[in-house]
Design an enzyme around this catalytic site. Structure first.
Site, short mmCIF file in Angstrom:
data_model
loop_
_atom_site.label_atom_id
_atom_site.label_comp_id
_atom_site.label_asym_id
_atom_site.label_seq_id
_atom_site.Cartn_x
_atom_site.Cartn_y
_atom_site.Cartn_z
N GLU A 1 23.59 12.15 40.69
CA GLU A 1 22.75 13.35 40.54
C GLU A 1 23.53 14.59 40.99
OE1 GLU A 1 20.34 14.40 39.09
OE2 GLU A 1 19.62 16.16 40.16
N CYS B 1 -1.04 26.45 41.53
CA CYS B 1 -1.93 27.38 40.82
C CYS B 1 -1.71 28.82 41.29
CB CYS B 1 -3.39 26.99 41.11
SG CYS B 1 -3.69 25.25 40.82
N TRP C 1 -2.70 24.59 37.57
CA TRP C 1 -1.71 23.56 37.25
C TRP C 1 -2.41 22.24 37.57
CZ3 TRP C 1 2.89 22.74 35.01
CH2 TRP C 1 3.58 21.58 35.33
N ASN D 1 -6.47 26.45 45.08
CA ASN D 1 -5.08 26.05 44.91
C ASN D 1 -4.80 24.98 45.97
OD1 ASN D 1 -2.37 25.77 44.43
ND2 ASN D 1 -1.78 27.67 45.45
N GLY D 2 -4.39 23.80 45.55
CA GLY D 2 -4.05 22.75 46.51
C GLY D 2 -4.62 21.41 46.07
N HIS E 1 39.04 0.26 41.51
CA HIS E 1 39.12 -0.43 40.20
C HIS E 1 39.48 0.54 39.09
CE1 HIS E 1 37.52 -4.03 42.06
NE2 HIS E 1 36.61 -3.28 42.65
N ARG F 1 4.39 30.73 37.58
CA ARG F 1 4.12 29.54 38.40
C ARG F 1 3.80 28.32 37.52
NH1 ARG F 1 2.57 31.25 43.84
NH2 ARG F 1 1.39 29.33 44.15
N LYS G 1 24.18 17.87 38.59
CA LYS G 1 23.85 19.24 38.99
C LYS G 1 25.04 20.16 38.79
CE LYS G 1 19.68 19.32 39.48
NZ LYS G 1 19.69 18.26 38.51
N GLU H 1 25.63 20.68 35.05
CA GLU H 1 24.57 21.49 34.41
C GLU H 1 24.70 22.97 34.79
OE1 GLU H 1 20.36 19.88 34.05
OE2 GLU H 1 20.98 19.25 36.05
N LYS I 1 14.45 22.79 29.14
CA LYS I 1 13.73 22.19 30.27
C LYS I 1 13.11 20.85 29.87
CE LYS I 1 12.07 21.68 34.32
NZ LYS I 1 13.06 21.22 35.32
C1 AGP Z 1 17.74 17.55 35.15
O1 AGP Z 1 18.41 18.53 35.94
C2 AGP Z 1 17.94 17.81 33.66
N1 AGP Z 1 17.36 19.04 33.32
C3 AGP Z 1 17.56 16.63 32.78
O2 AGP Z 1 18.49 15.61 33.06
C4 AGP Z 1 16.14 16.05 32.93
O3 AGP Z 1 16.03 15.39 34.16
C5 AGP Z 1 15.93 15.04 31.81
O4 AGP Z 1 16.03 15.72 30.58
C6 AGP Z 1 14.59 14.33 31.89
O5 AGP Z 1 13.55 15.27 31.77
P1 AGP Z 1 12.06 14.79 32.16
O6 AGP Z 1 12.10 14.42 33.59
O7 AGP Z 1 11.18 15.97 31.86
O8 AGP Z 1 11.72 13.61 31.29
#
Ligand code: AGP
Length: 628
Positions: free
Chosen positions: A497, A2, A88, A114-115, A520, A38, A501, A504, A623
């Site tokens: 992952e 928050c 939030w 906040n918390g 393999h 935020r 990263k 992306e 996002k």
């Molecule tokens: C993660 O870095 C990506 N932006 C993407 O893979 C994300 O994790 C995926 O779209 C799922 O989003 P969500 O967790 O909001 O469902």
């Protein structure tokens, strides 16, 4: 989390105006605007001024514009002190009623927070017994009513705040104003941020300097367990026992825009640094005083959870990799088979689902359409759905049978970092809860594992503090055009992952493999200088895993690979085969992903930064993917 603003001052501070003025409201709204980054889902302000018997306030769910419109329709009076808040949601959805401020003492007292207050339910019961009626579902209203009770006993807001703070457990920054003392704002902080802005004839409070940096760059950083009282001409700091204390003076050297990122160059860097809190906050409030795990939002009958004979995790992207980590932990602790399915594949796969299947939907945004559609499909098939989500009040929890919220706070950067660690943490909590409920683990075993989980926040911080070597390595690798990532067991989803990263953020082809899969086929990709990250399991973990991964490093090194190794402190077996080693603290095997992924996050961010790319808003990405 928050956003918080406090102001004590009068119009005379700036333009020789009357004592009570519009400035407190102006400063509060402008400060909240600065804190919008935020992330929030409701906002509110409270004002006090001379001769007014109550605090005046306005609060609305949704964006700040809704609050401004509310105030335009119902103007607030001139004032001499104000508090403002962007929420939030954690306890209680994003509604007008749950928005801050919360009022008490006959609407004479207004409180923002906040918390996460861990012991709010016990306090709520005690206050209810005293005849208090609550309007909201929030832990904050409990704090407000507790403060009102202490104020009636002490007659002084700072004394009452200290008495209240001593009774709270969890993390909190509280601000309060009272109509009895209209030139005063009192705050308390424990584990949550609060800084003071020092003005001329006016003083400010903020969850960070972005709240007031446009008015003053002279600030005071408050320490742990401190009470601060601001009036137009004075700032007083004490500890929770009322003894005088000191804040730390500093001059803000950020401009307002930089302040939104807490002084970091990007939201992503800020959020990587937020990860220790994201892990710790997700664990808060999950155990009772005896150490048993309690899941407050779980609306699935325990008998149903005892009958579960299969778990299917559905998610996308990074969230799916969190699901893969969950698989190893839950299968080991609970002996329940766990499948991990990409949500967009799940619903077209004719999955075998029935009333004894528990579907776990993992999502930061709670709005990913692929995952939402999979949730609907699973429920149509008769499964119970438990959501692990970061965004309170989003669609997926609303359409699930139960929710286990992560408390990572809003994640602004498109590439997920702190939400990933929080999702893994929540999955561990779920696994330990099921093991406790189904008797796979004794209470002392669950308590010990939970303590080890609590200790991970500190270890994540250690890895972050070692980040400069990772950044330097990344900057030297700007020319890389393909990078491989290897891992075994829980290191395998970490490798995937890490590859995501890099894709992306730096737009480099990257691929994560199970290390055992190398011979393999993928080993054909290895040629001279090929960069390969290898996540090495703990040498104290599952037998043979460690030695097999060390052999994999030998195999690729013999074929010319450049080996970049993530390994535990003291793991000397890897030294002779590693071109670079990124050390992480020792940790229980199943919990290692919380640490091993951090150097990979930092590497991807630093390499992208070195290439001049936008790490917060990578090309082509959103996002939250709210289309199928
Ligand atoms: C993660 O870095 C990506 N932006 C993407 O893979 C994300 O994790 C995926 O779209 C799922 O989003 P969500 O967790 O909001 O469902």
């Amino acid at each position: 989390m928050c956003g918080i603003v406090g102001y004590a001052g009068t119009g005379t501070a700036v333009a020789g105006g009357p004592d009570a003025s519009e400035r407190p409201l102006e400063v509060a709204l402008a400060g909240l605007k600065r804190l919008e980054y935020r992330g929030y889902d409701s906002a509110g302000v409270a004002l006090v001024g001379p001769g007014r018997p109550e605090a005046a306030f306005a609060k609305k769910s949704g964006k700040l514009d809704n609050l401004v419109a509310e105030i335009a329709a119902h103007p607030l009076p001139a004032a001499t002190a104000a508090i403002g808040h962007t929420r939030w949601a954690t306890h209680g959805g994003p509604t007008d009623t749950n928005a801050h401020p919360h009022l008490a003492d006959g609407d004479r007292l207004a409180v923002i927070h906040n918390g996460i207050i861990e012991n709010y339910s016990e306090l709520r019961d005690s206050l209810t017994t005293d005849g208090v009626t609550f309007l909201s579902d929030t832990d904050t209203e409990v704090a407000a009513q507790l403060l009102a009770r202490e104020y009636r006993a002490a007659g002084d807001l700072a004394t009452a705040m200290a008495a209240t703070a001593r009774q709270l457990t969890g993390t909190f920054t509280l601000l309060a104003v009272h109509a009895d003392d209209p030139q005063t704002v009192v705050g308390a902080r424990h584990d949550s941020p609060l800084v003071v802005g020092l003005g001329a004839g006016e003083n400010f409070l903020g969850s960070d300097v972005a709240a007031f940096v446009e008015h003053t760059k002279e600030a005071l950083e408050l320490g742990q367990d401190q009470i601060v009282t601001i009036t137009p001409d004075a700032v007083t700091v004490t500890d929770f026992d009322g003894a005088p204390a000191e804040g730390k003076r500093f001059t803000v050297d950020w401009d307002a825009a930089a302040a939104e990122k807490g002084g970091f160059d990007s939201f992503m860097d800020k959020e990587i640094h937020d990860q220790p809190h994201a892990v710790a906050d997700t664990l808060l409030g999950r155990t009772d005083s005896s150490g048993r795990i309690i899941l407050d939002d779980l609306r699935i009958d325990e008998s149903v959870l005892r009958s579960v004979n299969k778990i299917i995790v559905i998610a996308c992207g990074t969230a799916a990799y969190a699901g893969h980590v969950a698989k190893y932990a839950i299968e080991h602790w609970c002996r329940i088979p766990v499948e991990v399915e990409l949500a967009h594949e799940f619903r077209y796969r004719d999955p075998i689902v029935d009333e004894r299947t528990l579907v776990v939907a993992i999502s930061q945004s709670g709005e990913t359409m692929d995952t939402l559609m999979a949730v609907r499909h699973a429920r149509e098939q008769g499964a119970k759905v438990l959501a692990i989500v970061n965004t309170n009040g989003s669609t997926i929890p609303r359409e699930s049978d139960a929710v286990l919220y992560t408390h990572a706070g809003p994640e602004i950067a498109v590439a997920s970092t702190k939400a990933f660690l929080a999702q893994i943490t929540a999955a561990y909590i779920l696994g330990l809860y099921l093991a406790q409920l189904r008797g796979n683990k004794f209470p002392d075993e669950v308590a010990q594992l939970f303590d080890e989980l609590r200790d991970m926040s500190r270890k994540v911080q250690t890895v972050i503090e070692r980040g400069e070597y990772v950044r330097a390595t990344a900057r030297s690798m700007q020319a890389a055009d393909k990078v491989l990532f290897l891992g075994r067991h829980v290191g395998y989803p970490v490798a995937m992952e890490g590859a995501l990263k890099l894709k992306e953020l730096a737009y480099i082809h990257a691929e994560g493999f199970a290390a055992g899969e190398l011979k393999h086929g993928p080993i054909a990709l290895i040629d001279e200088g090929q960069p390969v990250f290898v996540v090495v399991p703990s040498p104290r973990g599952r037998d043979q895993l460690h030695s097999k991964v060390v052999s994999n490093i030998q195999e690729i090194r013999a074929r010319g690979a450049r080996t970049l190794v993530i390994a535990e402190d003291g793991d000397d077996a890897v030294r002779q085969y590693a071109d670079e080693i990124f050390w992480i603290p020792q940790a229980p095997s199943l919990l290692q992903p919380l640490l091993a992924v951090v150097p990979l996050q930092i590497f991807a961010m630093a390499l992208a930064g070195a290439k001049g790319l936008d790490v917060d808003q990578p090309r082509n990405l959103a996002k939250s993917v709210t289309v199928e």
